[in-house]
Design a protein around this motif. Sequence first.
Motif, short mmCIF file in Angstrom:
data_model
loop_
_atom_site.label_atom_id
_atom_site.label_comp_id
_atom_site.label_asym_id
_atom_site.label_seq_id
_atom_site.Cartn_x
_atom_site.Cartn_y
_atom_site.Cartn_z
N ASN A 226 36.76 42.31 46.54
CA ASN A 226 35.63 41.39 46.07
C ASN A 226 34.20 41.77 46.97
OD1 ASN A 226 37.33 39.60 44.56
ND2 ASN A 226 38.22 39.20 46.80
N VAL A 227 34.15 43.03 47.05
CA VAL A 227 32.90 43.53 47.70
C VAL A 227 31.98 44.47 46.86
CG1 VAL A 227 32.05 45.46 49.40
CG2 VAL A 227 34.06 44.07 49.90
N VAL A 228 32.63 45.28 46.06
CA VAL A 228 31.91 46.24 44.86
C VAL A 228 31.33 45.30 43.77
CG1 VAL A 228 33.18 48.40 45.59
CG2 VAL A 228 33.76 47.00 43.53
N GLU A 259 37.83 43.01 39.95
CA GLU A 259 37.13 44.27 39.78
C GLU A 259 38.11 45.15 39.30
OE1 GLU A 259 34.97 43.95 44.39
OE2 GLU A 259 37.25 44.37 44.24
N SER A 260 37.65 46.31 38.88
CA SER A 260 38.28 47.73 38.10
C SER A 260 37.71 48.80 38.44
CB SER A 260 38.35 47.05 36.74
OG SER A 260 38.85 48.17 36.03
N LEU A 261 38.61 49.76 38.39
CA LEU A 261 38.22 51.20 38.46
C LEU A 261 37.91 51.84 37.17
CD1 LEU A 261 40.10 52.60 41.65
CD2 LEU A 261 38.00 51.18 41.58
N PHE A 268 41.93 57.66 41.11
CA PHE A 268 43.17 56.78 41.34
C PHE A 268 43.63 56.51 40.46
CE2 PHE A 268 39.79 56.19 44.85
CZ PHE A 268 40.61 56.09 45.88
N LYS A 269 45.25 56.00 40.37
CA LYS A 269 45.84 55.60 39.59
C LYS A 269 46.34 54.29 39.74
CE LYS A 269 50.18 56.90 39.69
NZ LYS A 269 51.24 57.69 39.47
N LEU A 270 46.03 53.44 38.55
CA LEU A 270 46.62 51.99 38.73
C LEU A 270 47.88 51.65 38.69
CD1 LEU A 270 45.74 49.18 38.47
CD2 LEU A 270 46.15 49.14 36.04
N VAL A 271 48.76 51.30 39.86
CA VAL A 271 49.99 51.12 40.17
C VAL A 271 50.51 49.53 40.08
CG1 VAL A 271 50.36 53.34 41.22
CG2 VAL A 271 49.67 51.54 42.54
N GLY A 272 49.73 48.89 40.22
CA GLY A 272 50.13 47.34 40.27
C GLY A 272 48.77 46.45 39.99
N ARG A 273 48.99 45.08 40.02
CA ARG A 273 47.70 44.35 39.78
C ARG A 273 46.59 44.63 40.76
NH1 ARG A 273 48.82 37.99 40.07
NH2 ARG A 273 46.45 37.24 39.90
N THR A 274 45.70 45.42 40.39
CA THR A 274 44.57 45.65 41.23
C THR A 274 44.98 46.34 42.52
OG1 THR A 274 44.31 43.59 42.27
CG2 THR A 274 42.99 43.93 40.36
N ILE A 275 45.89 47.07 42.38
CA ILE A 275 46.62 48.22 43.28
C ILE A 275 46.35 49.63 42.76
CG2 ILE A 275 48.33 48.53 44.92
CD1 ILE A 275 49.77 45.81 44.47
#
Length: 280
Positions: A226-228, A259-261, A268-275
């Motif tokens: 919750n920064v970007v 947030e999302s990348l 980066f690769k998504l491996v979990g809920r916003t992880i």
Amino acid sequence: MQQTVQQQEFALHDGDFRKIANLVMETTGIVISDRKRAFISGRLGRRLRTLGLSGFGDYCRLLESDAGDAERLMLVNAITTNHTAFFREPHHFEALAANVLPSINAAQGQRGGRLRIWSAGCSTGEEPYTLAMLLCEQSAQLADWDVKILATDLDTNVVAHAAAGIYDAERVESIPGNFRKKYFTAQADGRGVMGEAVRSLISFAPLNLLQGWPMRGPFDIIFCRNVVIYFDKPTQRRLFDRYADMLKPDGWLFIGHSESLLSVTDRFKLVGRTIYRRIK
């Protein structure tokens, strides 16, 4: 009524608003849209009264002057939003204990390993203290490890609050009972003081994410939640690229629920809920 009186007292004209918004963007990367005008007027109106200034024109001239360095810091502190809580977004901490720490432990394959975590945008400290409590709970898994958490924030006031480790009763009551009993000491006024076992794991420091980073890394885990949401896309791209450089290969990145990348970075690769995990 109070808002109307304040607006009449200090009218924030277009030119002054743009100057303030541009200064904040250049300094912090935070984008201030026109819909934030009332918020900025309210927050900074207090500064004008404290400084004895007659209006925002005088305030802008102060910010632009050679003597304005200290006030530019106060400006950033005044407009920064700091909403946080212990164990906020609990799925992150569940994943940390169940998956991330065991994975790091297995990768190092030995007792006496090294673990470095960065809480970037730590606000008043609830996030890094939650991390530290969880690490203390994993003492058997992390036996003899060199464990350190770096906690940073742009706002110097909240960093000082976090370093003090003292929280109001309603904040402390939100912590699960077993953690509260182990890691807090109650004061007579109902507030809680964070215990030394947890405090000793954390180093607090003010840091502007857009400027130079004095630490070398590498980190195993970075929390930037919750920064970007306050940054534009180009600023987000630069920041996440720097995070990737600061993480170990396959290091873990936790971001906020909104947030999302996607379309921001491919490192980066998504491996979990916003992880996420670093892949390049």
